[in-house]
Design a protein around this motif. Structure first.
Motif, PDB file in Angstrom:
ATOM      1  N   GLY A  11       0.830  -1.190   0.000  1.00 37.08           N
ATOM      2  CA  GLY A  11       0.000   0.000   0.000  1.00 37.08           C
ATOM      3  C   GLY A  11       0.869   1.246   0.000  1.00 37.08           C
ATOM      4  O   GLY A  11       2.072   1.201   0.259  1.00 37.08           O
ATOM      5  N   ILE A  12       0.253   2.367  -0.286  1.00 37.45           N
ATOM      6  CA  ILE A  12       0.928   3.663  -0.319  1.00 37.45           C
ATOM      7  C   ILE A  12       0.394   4.511   0.835  1.00 37.45           C
ATOM      8  O   ILE A  12      -0.814   4.561   1.057  1.00 37.45           O
ATOM      9  N   ALA A  13       1.290   5.166   1.549  1.00 32.85           N
ATOM     10  CA  ALA A  13       0.894   6.110   2.596  1.00 32.85           C
ATOM     11  C   ALA A  13       1.208   7.514   2.115  1.00 32.85           C
ATOM     12  O   ALA A  13       2.316   7.777   1.645  1.00 32.85           O
ATOM     13  N   PHE A  39       0.667  14.564  -2.657  1.00 34.06           N
ATOM     14  CA  PHE A  39       1.223  14.690  -1.309  1.00 34.06           C
ATOM     15  C   PHE A  39       2.472  13.823  -1.207  1.00 34.06           C
ATOM     16  O   PHE A  39       2.613  12.846  -1.943  1.00 34.06           O
ATOM     17  N   PRO A  40       3.404  14.160  -0.305  1.00 33.67           N
ATOM     18  CA  PRO A  40       4.535  13.248  -0.084  1.00 33.67           C
ATOM     19  C   PRO A  40       3.978  11.857   0.228  1.00 33.67           C
ATOM     20  O   PRO A  40       3.064  11.723   1.048  1.00 33.67           O
ATOM     21  N   ALA A  41       4.490  10.851  -0.455  1.00 36.11           N
ATOM     22  CA  ALA A  41       3.911   9.512  -0.313  1.00 36.11           C
ATOM     23  C   ALA A  41       4.885   8.452  -0.781  1.00 36.11           C
ATOM     24  O   ALA A  41       5.796   8.727  -1.555  1.00 36.11           O
ATOM     25  N   GLY A  42       4.652   7.240  -0.327  1.00 36.23           N
ATOM     26  CA  GLY A  42       5.461   6.124  -0.775  1.00 36.23           C
ATOM     27  C   GLY A  42       4.938   4.818  -0.213  1.00 36.23           C
ATOM     28  O   GLY A  42       3.988   4.795   0.580  1.00 36.23           O
ATOM     29  N   GLU A  43       5.571   3.735  -0.625  1.00 33.37           N
ATOM     30  CA  GLU A  43       5.124   2.402  -0.229  1.00 33.37           C
ATOM     31  C   GLU A  43       5.314   2.155   1.266  1.00 33.37           C
ATOM     32  O   GLU A  43       6.314   2.561   1.856  1.00 33.37           O
ATOM     33  N   ILE A  44       4.330   1.484   1.833  1.00 31.87           N
ATOM     34  CA  ILE A  44       4.402   1.062   3.225  1.00 31.87           C
ATOM     35  C   ILE A  44       5.286  -0.178   3.268  1.00 31.87           C
ATOM     36  O   ILE A  44       5.028  -1.161   2.571  1.00 31.87           O
ATOM     37  N   GLU A  45       6.350  -0.112   4.060  1.00 29.36           N
ATOM     38  CA  GLU A  45       7.295  -1.228   4.146  1.00 29.36           C
ATOM     39  C   GLU A  45       6.795  -2.296   5.106  1.00 29.36           C
ATOM     40  O   GLU A  45       5.944  -2.034   5.970  1.00 29.36           O
ATOM     41  N   GLN A  46       7.316  -3.499   4.946  1.00 28.04           N
ATOM     42  CA  GLN A  46       6.956  -4.641   5.797  1.00 28.04           C
ATOM     43  C   GLN A  46       7.067  -4.259   7.269  1.00 28.04           C
ATOM     44  O   GLN A  46       8.076  -3.711   7.693  1.00 28.04           O
ATOM     45  N   GLY A  47       6.013  -4.522   8.053  1.00 27.11           N
ATOM     46  CA  GLY A  47       6.027  -4.247   9.481  1.00 27.11           C
ATOM     47  C   GLY A  47       5.769  -2.796   9.864  1.00 27.11           C
ATOM     48  O   GLY A  47       5.808  -2.449  11.043  1.00 27.11           O
ATOM     49  N   GLU A  48       5.500  -1.955   8.875  1.00 24.57           N
ATOM     50  CA  GLU A  48       5.306  -0.527   9.119  1.00 24.57           C
ATOM     51  C   GLU A  48       3.807  -0.201   9.084  1.00 24.57           C
ATOM     52  O   GLU A  48       3.060  -0.767   8.290  1.00 24.57           O
ATOM     53  N   VAL A  76      -8.850   2.461  -2.495  1.00 23.41           N
ATOM     54  CA  VAL A  76      -8.097   2.071  -3.681  1.00 23.41           C
ATOM     55  C   VAL A  76      -8.170   3.288  -4.598  1.00 23.41           C
ATOM     56  O   VAL A  76      -9.263   3.757  -4.938  1.00 23.41           O
ATOM     57  N   HIS A  77      -7.002   3.840  -4.958  1.00 23.84           N
ATOM     58  CA  HIS A  77      -6.973   5.064  -5.752  1.00 23.84           C
ATOM     59  C   HIS A  77      -7.583   4.818  -7.126  1.00 23.84           C
ATOM     60  O   HIS A  77      -7.186   3.887  -7.829  1.00 23.84           O
ATOM     61  N   PRO A  78      -8.551   5.655  -7.537  1.00 22.19           N
ATOM     62  CA  PRO A  78      -9.226   5.436  -8.818  1.00 22.19           C
ATOM     63  C   PRO A  78      -8.335   5.605 -10.044  1.00 22.19           C
ATOM     64  O   PRO A  78      -8.622   5.050 -11.097  1.00 22.19           O
ATOM     65  N   LYS A  79      -7.249   6.354  -9.925  1.00 24.31           N
ATOM     66  CA  LYS A  79      -6.375   6.583 -11.081  1.00 24.31           C
ATOM     67  C   LYS A  79      -5.247   5.564 -11.183  1.00 24.31           C
ATOM     68  O   LYS A  79      -4.768   5.266 -12.267  1.00 24.31           O
ATOM     69  N   THR A  80      -4.787   5.042 -10.023  1.00 24.95           N
ATOM     70  CA  THR A  80      -3.624   4.148 -10.032  1.00 24.95           C
ATOM     71  C   THR A  80      -3.949   2.713  -9.640  1.00 24.95           C
ATOM     72  O   THR A  80      -3.149   1.817  -9.871  1.00 24.95           O
ATOM     73  N   SER A  83      -3.672   0.690  -3.275  1.00 28.16           N
ATOM     74  CA  SER A  83      -4.268   0.861  -1.961  1.00 28.16           C
ATOM     75  C   SER A  83      -3.603   2.060  -1.293  1.00 28.16           C
ATOM     76  O   SER A  83      -2.378   2.119  -1.189  1.00 28.16           O
ATOM     77  N   MET A  84      -4.404   3.047  -0.872  1.00 25.60           N
ATOM     78  CA  MET A  84      -3.881   4.301  -0.332  1.00 25.60           C
ATOM     79  C   MET A  84      -4.343   4.518   1.097  1.00 25.60           C
ATOM     80  O   MET A  84      -5.496   4.253   1.417  1.00 25.60           O
ATOM     81  N   SER A  85      -3.435   5.039   1.924  1.00 28.88           N
ATOM     82  CA  SER A  85      -3.758   5.489   3.274  1.00 28.88           C
ATOM     83  C   SER A  85      -3.343   6.953   3.357  1.00 28.88           C
ATOM     84  O   SER A  85      -2.238   7.304   2.948  1.00 28.88           O
ATOM     85  N   TYR A  86      -4.226   7.793   3.882  1.00 36.66           N
ATOM     86  CA  TYR A  86      -3.957   9.225   3.980  1.00 36.66           C
ATOM     87  C   TYR A  86      -3.806   9.589   5.453  1.00 36.66           C
ATOM     88  O   TYR A  86      -4.716   9.339   6.243  1.00 36.66           O
ATOM     89  N   VAL A  87      -2.664  10.191   5.798  1.00 37.12           N
ATOM     90  CA  VAL A  87      -2.327  10.465   7.190  1.00 37.12           C
ATOM     91  C   VAL A  87      -2.107  11.964   7.398  1.00 37.12           C
ATOM     92  O   VAL A  87      -1.248  12.558   6.740  1.00 37.12           O
TER      93      VAL A  87
END
Length: 137
Positions: A11-13, A39-48, A76-80, A83-87
């Motif tokens: 997923g992406i945060a 927004f600044p974002a990137g993949e959620i790493e294992q255990g994070e 789930v982002h409609p364009k990409t 799976s997205m999480s917004y913090v």
């Protein structure tokens, strides 16, 4: 041949960083479809957790230390299709700059009335509601 589903991809945060009446946005060197400014974002790493990933990605991409305040929502982002999480995040220290020159081209603070210029297709409703409350006083 196996197909990769959304569930198999991390997923992406995304960090929603607000300071002085503006939200932090970054322009990617390579746009994802219509997504150039985001927004600044990137993949959620294992255990994070999504919150930990948003804090880490903000530091890696723009050199700012932030604190996660709360998870605003997931989808789930409609364009990409990701799976997205917004913090929601608060600035602890630092001024934003392009720290990850491979990924980012530009960083800016966006005032509430300017958001549609940067994100013409609209924001995820919980993010828009948070920004409406945080940026309009």
């Amino acid at each position: 041949m196996t197909e990769q589903t959304t569930e198999e991809r991390p997923g992406i945060a995304a960090a929603i960083v607000v300071r002085d009446g503006a939200v932090l946005m970054v322009r990617r060197r390579v746009a994802e479809g219509q997504l150039s400014w985001q927004f600044p974002a990137g993949e959620i790493e294992q255990g994070e957790s999504p919150e930990q990933a948003a804090v880490r990605e903000t530091f890696e991409e723009v050199g700012m230390t932030v604190t996660a305040l709360k998870l605003l929502g997931e989808r789930v982002h409609p364009k990409t299709g990701r799976s997205m999480s917004y913090v929601a995040c608060a600035v602890e220290s630092g001024a934003p700059y392009v720290a990850d020159e491979e990924e980012l081209a530009e960083v800016t603070w966006v005032q509430h009335p300017q958001i549609p210029e940067y994100v013409p297709y609209g924001l995820f409703a919980p993010v828009q509601a948070y920004l409406d409350a945080a940026l309009i006083r």
